[in-house]
Write a protein that holds these residues in place. Structure first.
Motif, short mmCIF file in Angstrom:
data_model
loop_
_atom_site.label_atom_id
_atom_site.label_comp_id
_atom_site.label_asym_id
_atom_site.label_seq_id
_atom_site.Cartn_x
_atom_site.Cartn_y
_atom_site.Cartn_z
N GLY A 61 50.40 7.98 92.23
CA GLY A 61 51.42 6.97 92.01
C GLY A 61 51.20 6.06 90.83
N LYS A 62 50.21 6.37 89.98
CA LYS A 62 49.95 5.54 88.81
C LYS A 62 50.46 6.25 87.56
N PRO A 63 51.07 5.51 86.64
CA PRO A 63 51.54 6.14 85.40
C PRO A 63 50.37 6.53 84.50
N MET A 64 50.46 7.69 83.88
CA MET A 64 49.42 8.10 82.93
C MET A 64 49.52 7.26 81.67
N ARG A 65 48.41 7.12 80.97
CA ARG A 65 48.37 6.26 79.78
C ARG A 65 48.85 6.97 78.53
N VAL A 66 49.10 8.24 78.62
CA VAL A 66 49.61 8.98 77.47
C VAL A 66 51.07 9.37 77.73
N LYS A 67 51.80 9.58 76.65
CA LYS A 67 53.13 10.17 76.74
C LYS A 67 53.01 11.64 76.40
N MET A 68 53.89 12.45 76.97
CA MET A 68 53.74 13.89 76.73
C MET A 68 55.07 14.62 76.74
N THR A 69 55.02 15.79 76.16
CA THR A 69 56.07 16.78 76.27
C THR A 69 55.40 18.13 76.11
N MET A 82 59.54 12.88 74.79
CA MET A 82 58.29 12.42 75.40
C MET A 82 58.58 11.62 76.66
N PHE A 83 57.70 11.74 77.65
CA PHE A 83 57.83 10.96 78.88
C PHE A 83 56.44 10.59 79.38
N SER A 84 56.36 9.60 80.24
CA SER A 84 55.09 9.16 80.82
C SER A 84 55.03 9.63 82.27
N PRO A 85 54.28 10.69 82.57
CA PRO A 85 54.24 11.21 83.93
C PRO A 85 53.44 10.31 84.86
N MET A 86 53.71 10.45 86.14
CA MET A 86 52.96 9.74 87.16
C MET A 86 51.87 10.66 87.71
N THR A 87 50.73 10.09 88.05
CA THR A 87 49.70 10.88 88.72
C THR A 87 50.13 11.11 90.17
N MET A 133 53.22 19.36 84.16
CA MET A 133 53.87 18.26 84.87
C MET A 133 52.91 17.62 85.85
N SER A 134 53.06 16.32 86.02
CA SER A 134 52.32 15.58 87.04
C SER A 134 53.26 14.58 87.70
N ASP A 135 53.29 14.60 89.03
CA ASP A 135 54.04 13.61 89.79
C ASP A 135 53.48 13.60 91.21
N LYS A 136 54.19 13.01 92.15
CA LYS A 136 53.67 12.89 93.50
C LYS A 136 53.44 14.24 94.17
N SER A 137 54.05 15.30 93.61
CA SER A 137 53.86 16.65 94.14
C SER A 137 52.59 17.30 93.63
N GLY A 138 51.94 16.68 92.64
CA GLY A 138 50.69 17.21 92.11
C GLY A 138 50.80 17.68 90.68
N TYR A 139 49.72 18.31 90.20
CA TYR A 139 49.66 18.84 88.85
C TYR A 139 50.12 20.30 88.88
N ARG A 140 50.96 20.68 87.90
CA ARG A 140 51.47 22.04 87.92
C ARG A 140 52.21 22.34 86.60
N TYR A 141 52.56 23.60 86.42
CA TYR A 141 53.40 24.01 85.30
C TYR A 141 54.82 24.22 85.79
N VAL A 142 55.78 23.84 84.97
CA VAL A 142 57.20 23.99 85.30
C VAL A 142 57.93 24.59 84.11
N THR A 143 59.09 25.16 84.37
CA THR A 143 59.84 25.84 83.31
C THR A 143 60.85 24.94 82.62
N GLN A 144 61.03 23.71 83.13
CA GLN A 144 62.01 22.81 82.54
C GLN A 144 61.46 21.40 82.36
N HIS A 145 61.94 20.74 81.35
CA HIS A 145 61.68 19.32 81.11
C HIS A 145 62.30 18.51 82.26
N PRO A 146 61.79 17.29 82.54
CA PRO A 146 62.40 16.47 83.59
C PRO A 146 63.90 16.24 83.41
#
Length: 202
Positions: free
Chosen positions: A47-55, A39-44, A63-76
């Motif tokens: 630049g704000k951390p999301m309140r939920v943890k996810m995997t 589980m990890f806490s993604p950033m919106t 995935m969510s980070d400074k690059s935006g919302y999207r689907y990825v094939t690998q865990h961080p």
């Protein structure tokens, strides 16, 4: 075991679809997923951390980070996402389709005080497939809005074992979780709520 079905604005809520033993078995499956893809806490993107943890599990993870919302094939961490547990796929097959399996099972954990703002699930390529949502653990106050932001909303408490199918007109309806009743369930040893959302991505 679908005990009761409620429909609100196109959201089909199957009350008590999973009984206690089925819920406990599913939690064990998710522990294995989280061991392999922690589980990890993604950033919106703001630049704000999301309140939920996810995997995630499946071909893709969300995935969510400074690059935006999207689907990825690998865990961080760089590992591929684990396979979607068979028990999750069985719920999908029972309520959605046996013809195609979801590409992603997003696993969100809500701890005490966590919530999820109103949003649309629109990062997928084909909106003809519904999103399937499974609730485990503490009750969550689920709010259903409209296809555009604003306007009147309706809320319902989702309990452990409830399954929601968001298809048709509900597919792009705004929705969120305002709060959880922390400690309302004994399913998770340390309390909190797990929400699984299965999506066809491609």
């Amino acid at each position: 075991m679908d005990m009761d079905t409620v429909e609100i604005r196109g959201f089909r809520i199957h009350r008590g679809f999973l009984d206690g033993p089925a819920q406990a078995a599913l939690v064990e499956d998710l522990r294995d997923v989280a061991t392999r893809a922690p589980m990890f806490s993604p950033m919106t993107p703001y630049g704000k951390p999301m309140r939920v943890k996810m995997t995630s599990a499946g071909k893709y993870g969300w995935m969510s980070d400074k690059s935006g919302y999207r689907y990825v094939t690998q865990h961080p961490d760089g590992v591929e996402w684990p396979a979607i547990p068979q028990r999750v796929l069985a719920v999908w097959q029972a309520l959605v389709s046996c013809e195609r399996t979801p590409d992603c099972c997003l696993v969100n954990y809500y701890g005490e005080g966590a919530r999820m703002g109103m949003h649309q699930d629109r990062d997928e390529a084909d909106f003809s497939w519904p999103v399937l949502s499974i609730s485990l653990g503490d009750e969550g106050l689920f709010r259903i809005g409209n296809t555009t932001r604003g306007g009147k909303t309706e809320s319902i408490w989702l309990q452990s074992g409830d399954v929601v199918v968001m298809g048709g007109d509900a597919r792009l309806t705004y929705h969120g979780v305002d709060k959880i009743r922390f400690g309302s369930s004994t399913l998770l040893e340390k309390g909190g709520r797990i929400n699984l959302t299965c999506r066809v991505v491609d």
